[in-house]
Design an enzyme around this catalytic site. Structure first.
Site, short mmCIF file in Angstrom:
data_model
loop_
_atom_site.label_atom_id
_atom_site.label_comp_id
_atom_site.label_asym_id
_atom_site.label_seq_id
_atom_site.Cartn_x
_atom_site.Cartn_y
_atom_site.Cartn_z
N ARG A 27 0.82 -1.22 0.00
CA ARG A 27 0.00 0.00 0.00
C ARG A 27 0.85 1.27 0.00
O ARG A 27 0.34 2.38 -0.14
CB ARG A 27 -0.91 0.02 1.23
CG ARG A 27 -1.87 -1.14 1.31
CD ARG A 27 -2.73 -1.04 2.54
NE ARG A 27 -3.61 0.09 2.46
CZ ARG A 27 -4.80 0.08 1.86
NH1 ARG A 27 -5.22 -1.02 1.29
NH2 ARG A 27 -5.55 1.16 1.83
N LYS A 610 -0.32 -0.55 -4.35
CA LYS A 610 -1.24 -1.55 -4.88
C LYS A 610 -2.67 -1.04 -4.91
O LYS A 610 -3.44 -1.34 -5.81
CB LYS A 610 -1.15 -2.79 -3.99
CG LYS A 610 -2.00 -3.97 -4.45
CD LYS A 610 -1.32 -4.71 -5.54
CE LYS A 610 -2.14 -5.83 -6.12
NZ LYS A 610 -1.71 -6.13 -7.49
#
Ligand code: M6R
Length: 615
Positions: A27, A610
């Site tokens: 992330r 992501k």
């Protein structure tokens, strides 16, 4: 983007936070930090760069950090302010009593900052997040209650957030809040967890409570209390998290990306299961909730997605228009949001998203939902925000995808779109293409074996990757249904090797891009036997005449044409219509091996995350 984690229980909080952050690295990975509570003290540790830098710091402080059983942590993907240690989370209020981590963007942070400066707050970072720390602390000053302070503060904040906050005066709790950013609470025995995503906590518990927008929660060791927007306590809804801890291991592969590329045959099998039984039986799509009579009334379809999912949408357009005879528009969600789009109750809107958390797509879907169109969501995360907005939820069942570059989720999206196109054809009772569709179904059934055959020997792709790894630019060309493959293949190369690769319709080459061709610009051409084969071959001749190096990806080449190419990569035989599912694997592998050869950080390419949860 950004990942947050929290733990409260009896175990070593630092270990759990670090393990959780390592599973949230997809992330964001430009800086990280943790805040650990012991007694009524809060210690903060932060580092810029990769998570390993924070781990190194914590190792040297083991004696202090190991005694804490409560903590919050964060991994950052910078939006406001450089990825420095000062800007890394957690952030604190002026007197450092309150500490918080945040995922999202506070849109009115300038305005809030002006008021907080007037109150005498001292700012130590350039982030929007720090404003929230001061704001909640300011509200705490009025109520002396962390829950109330959070409830009052979030009412003043515009934008997206998932917050985790701790306060020295209430050392037995973590207070959380959420709006337009994911947050899951892991329910344990005498311990509880908080995370942006399941992989961070799946090894500790399978029981989860998904926080909804506008909810605020108080998490203690033995209890979770959730309050709605009006402050009313609501019953906890416990669900079971859909993954196994095994799914987030590399299983001996060097990178997640190559592991995930190799999983694609099983991804196809999983996807076809229960939906495509035999070539002469109709497709079963129980997830799709429109009745045959509603399908017959559809006047248009709009596909909204970003990045790789957008490319899957382009394949979808091709097959749905062909087999279902319904006009399909495919548009990047970020563009769809800011124009007057035409949709009504006879429009089917398909949102495609691996993560189900992409902010642009969520906004676009929310916008079009008001127009009464049927919303179908094709996603790999049936537990995501987007899934919750769906009228028809079509899970693609690719299993968790860790590598930032999407591979197996793209394959799963393609398969879902093939099934949907055939399903629409059958629901409309279209007689045309009956035999072709029966052949396509049979080919879909055989696809996993073909994928395995392709993946069995990748030495030629590795050789080509090495040969071309020093080139700085590439052009990828294709026509028809494989145009999407060219765009997606070029995106893969860009993302993980930082080489400039651009996909074009082969017929467009002569309308401009051909000016760039010379011996330093390799052209990769995708040509599959079918209506555009000869056309692409002619476009290859044009490139060759400009001395470009030519790489062909094809299922067939005659002896005569072979000499045109510097290098040829053969795929197992496939119909033109299904060839994107095989061609893309070659391009994924080419990108992977080039990046690996260049020593790039394959699974965590620079500047990417992501799950793109900011617009
Ligand atoms: O989760 P989504 O499919 O909605 O994400 C969309 C894009 O951000 C994503 O596909 C991105 O382009 C990937 N990095 C592709 O490898």
């Amino acid at each position: 983007m950004c990942g947050i984690i929290g733990y409260i229980g009896d175990k070593c909080a630092a270990d759990i936070l670090i393990s959780g952050l390592s599973h949230l690295e997809y992330r964001g990975y430009d800086s990280s930090g943790v805040a650990l509570m012991h007694g009524s003290e809060i210690d903060i540790y932060k580092a810029s760069g990769k998570l390993i830098n924070l781990i190194e710091i914590l190792k040297t402080k083991k004696a202090v950090t190991s005694i804490s059983n409560i903590g919050i942590g964060h991994i950052r993907w910078a939006t406001h302010g450089l990825p420095t240690t000062a800007n890394a989370h957690p952030h604190t209020c002026t007197c450092k009593s309150l500490t918080l981590v945040h995922n999202g963007i506070i849109e009115n942070y300038q305005e809030l900052k002006e008021d907080l400066l007037k109150e005498g707050c001292i700012f130590r970072s350039e982030t929007d997040t720090e404003i929230a720390a001061h704001l909640i602390a300011s509200e705490y000053g009025k109520t002396l209650d962390l829950l109330e302070a959070m409830q009052n503060a979030v009412k003043k904040i515009k934008g997206a957030f998932a917050f985790c906050a701790i306060h020295k005066n209430e050392p037995d709790k973590i207070v959380v809040a959420k709006r337009n950013a994911p947050l899951v609470l892991g329910v344990g025995n005498g311990e509880n967890y908080i995370a942006s995503d399941i992989p961070a906590i799946i090894e500790y518990t399978k029981k989860a409570i998904y926080l909804s927008d506008y909810q605020v929660g108080v998490i203690t060791k033995n209890d979770i209390k959730i309050y709605d927007e009006k402050g009313k306590l609501i019953p906890n809804k416990i669900e079971y998290m859909p993954f196994e801890a095994m799914a987030i291991s590399k299983l001996g592969y060097k990178h997640f990306m190559i592991k995930e590329i190799h999983e694609q045959s099983d991804v196809v099998r999983n996807n076809l299961q229960g939906k495509l039984i035999e070539h002469n039986k109709p497709i079963k799509l129980d997830d799709f909730k429109l009745s045959s009579s509603d399908i017959k009334k559809l006047s248009r379809i709009q596909i909204i997605a970003c990045g790789t999912s957008l490319h899957a949408g382009l394949v979808g357009k091709y097959i749905i228009e062909k087999y279902a005879g319904i006009p399909v528009d495919v548009e990047a969600s970020s563009e769809y949001i800011y124009r007057e789009t035409i949709a009504d109750k006879n429009t089917l809107v398909i949102g495609i998203s691996q993560s189900g958390e992409t902010a642009d797509t969520i906004t676009a879907i929310k916008q079009v939902k008001e127009k009464k169109s049927h919303i179908a969501i094709i996603t790999n995360r049936a537990d995501s925000t987007m899934a919750r907005l769906a009228d028809s939820l079509i899970p693609v069942n690719a299993g968790i995808e860790v590598s930032v570059a999407a591979t197996k989720s793209y394959m799963a999206q393609l398969i879902s779109l093939y099934l949907l196109a055939i399903y629409l054809n059958e629901a409309k009772g279209i007689k045309e293409y009956k035999e072709e569709i029966a052949r396509l179904k049979q080919e879909l059934i055989e696809l996993p074996n073909k994928i395995e055959a392709l993946l069995e020997n990748t030495s030629e792709i590795q050789r080509v990757a090495k040969k071309y790894s020093s080139y700085k630019n590439f052009i990828y060309i294709a026509r028809g249904i494989n145009l999407a493959t060219a765009l997606e293949g070029a995106l893969k190369l860009k993302e993980i090797s930082y080489i400039n690769a651009t996909g074009y319709g082969a017929g467009e080459l002569k309308h401009g891009p051909i000016a760039m061709l010379d011996e330093n610009m390799p052209v990769l051409a995708i040509l599959n036997t079918g209506i555009v084969y000869d056309k692409v071959l002619s476009n290859c001749e044009e490139a060759r005449a400009r001395q470009a190096k030519l790489i062909g990806v094809t299922n067939y080449i005659s002896e005569k044409d072979r000499a045109l190419f510097d290098d040829l990569i053969m795929i197992p035989d496939a119909s033109d219509i299904l060839s994107p599912a095989l061609n893309i694997i070659v391009l994924q592998l080419l990108a992977y091996y080039i990046a690996e050869y260049l020593g790039k950080d394959v699974d965590q390419p620079r500047n990417l995350a992501k799950s793109v949860t900011v617009e």
